[in-house]
Design an enzyme around this catalytic site. Structure first.
Site, PDB file in Angstrom:
ATOM      1  N   CYS A  33       0.918  -1.101   0.150  1.00 46.51           N
ATOM      2  CA  CYS A  33       0.004  -0.025  -0.078  1.00 46.51           C
ATOM      3  C   CYS A  33       0.674   1.264   0.075  1.00 46.51           C
ATOM      4  CB  CYS A  33      -0.674  -0.016   1.096  1.00 46.51           C
ATOM      5  SG  CYS A  33      -1.931   1.450   1.214  1.00 46.51           S
ATOM      6  N   ASP A  89       0.577   3.712   1.737  1.00 41.03           N
ATOM      7  CA  ASP A  89       0.489   4.550   3.138  1.00 41.03           C
ATOM      8  C   ASP A  89       1.918   4.691   3.590  1.00 41.03           C
ATOM      9  OD1 ASP A  89       0.466   4.620   6.096  1.00 41.03           O
ATOM     10  OD2 ASP A  89      -1.728   4.091   5.894  1.00 41.03           O
ATOM     11  N   ARG A 148       3.053   4.896   6.487  1.00 43.28           N
ATOM     12  CA  ARG A 148       3.419   4.122   7.796  1.00 43.28           C
ATOM     13  C   ARG A 148       3.970   2.613   7.265  1.00 43.28           C
ATOM     14  NH1 ARG A 148      -2.177   5.068  10.493  1.00 43.28           N
ATOM     15  NH2 ARG A 148      -2.800   4.613   8.389  1.00 43.28           N
ATOM     16  N   HIS A 157      -2.200  -3.887   4.887  1.00 47.29           N
ATOM     17  CA  HIS A 157      -2.062  -3.302   6.260  1.00 47.29           C
ATOM     18  C   HIS A 157      -3.286  -3.279   7.129  1.00 47.29           C
ATOM     19  CE1 HIS A 157      -2.847   0.912   5.945  1.00 47.29           C
ATOM     20  NE2 HIS A 157      -2.489   0.678   4.895  1.00 47.29           N
ATOM     21  N   CYS A 211      -6.672  -0.135   6.922  1.00 48.17           N
ATOM     22  CA  CYS A 211      -6.024   0.339   5.561  1.00 48.17           C
ATOM     23  C   CYS A 211      -7.344   1.222   5.381  1.00 48.17           C
ATOM     24  CB  CYS A 211      -5.885  -0.670   4.698  1.00 48.17           C
ATOM     25  SG  CYS A 211      -5.757  -0.047   2.852  1.00 48.17           S
TER      26      CYS A 211
END
Length: 265
Positions: free
Chosen positions: A91, A93, A95, A147, A150
């Site tokens: 992803c 993202d 993080r 994750h 999400c």
């Protein structure tokens, strides 16, 4: 593998992260490329400061100098070639950084990221990455890693419009409809977690069903596709025990390569 393993995720408690026997990170390669973990943690105190581009350039210089001091000649050798054994599909993202969470150096992971780690059958972007990784770099492992919590998956479970991304996450909505009856007994947080896992399983299927991967298996290339999920709350990876590693794992009309040219050990 695909559908049965995906549905099985709805009824099982997932184990803690445990890489399969076929994929073990080499201990000598497990380095973050920074001088110390404690220093990195200290720097997180500055995460909420206003971002300055000049600071990023300064940090880059510090990072490069520290890594060069720890590993003389590293960048010179790295500039001559890349030979990663792993393609990471994850992803976007911020993080979930692939190299850092597996403690791997630059040059050790070929990376593709998008919203909600979706692999569409018609997405030329992701499949171009897969083809280069498989046909040119000869990676041995493709990991699809979602994750928990999400945002892309969560958005797909609402009746709200979110803009252009709605077209991208439509497949997650379709996946939810297919499993809605089983998911209806779960709490909101549990339902989101299961959808994250099912979305990973769907993307693993899409990778394994591609002609790129099947042709690689057909010519005897060693390649396995794995499904993982990362937990933001503790930084640990959950191995979903989803793995496709050959033509014999494909069933039905999705298998388009009839016979392997070689018998893999």
């Amino acid at each position: 593998m695909s559908t049965k393993l995906g549905l099985r995720l709805l009824h099982t408690v997932q184990p803690a992260f445990r890489p399969s026997r076929a994929f073990r990170l080499v201990p000598s390669r497990l380095h973050s490329g920074c001088s110390s973990t404690s220093k990195q943690l200290d720097e997180t105190k500055d995460l909420h400061r206003p971002l300055k581009i000049e600071d990023l350039l300064e940090r880059n210089e510090q990072w490069a100098d520290e890594l060069a001091a720890e590993r003389p000649g590293f960048f010179e050798e790295l500039s001559k070639q890349q030979s990663p054994e792993l393609l990471w599909i994850g992803c976007s993202d911020s993080r979930v950084p692939a190299n850092q969470l597996m403690k791997m150096l630059p040059g050790e992971v070929f990376v593709h990221r998008n919203i909600a780690n979706i692999v569409h059958a018609a997405d030329l972007n992701s499949h171009s990455v897969i083809q280069y990784a498989v046909d040119v770099l000869k990676v041995k492992h493709i990991i699809v890693c979602g994750h928990y919590n999400c945002g892309g998956v969560a958005a797909a479970l609402t009746n709200n419009q979110h803009g252009l991304v709605d077209h991208w996450i439509r497949t997650i909505k379709d996946l939810y409809v297919q499993n809605e009856q089983k998911l209806s007994t779960l709490s909101d947080s549990e339902r989101l977690d299961k959808m994250v896992e099912l979305n990973v399983a769907r993307s693993v299927d899409s990778v394994a069903h591609s002609t790129i991967v099947q042709n690689a298996w057909g010519r005897g290339q060693s390649l396995a596709v794995h499904g993982w999920c990362y937990r933001l709350t503790d930084g640990k990876i959950n191995d979903l025990q989803i793995k496709v590693e050959g033509l014999n794992d494909l069933k039905g009309v999705h298998r388009v390569v009839k016979h392997a040219e070689y018998n893999l050990p």
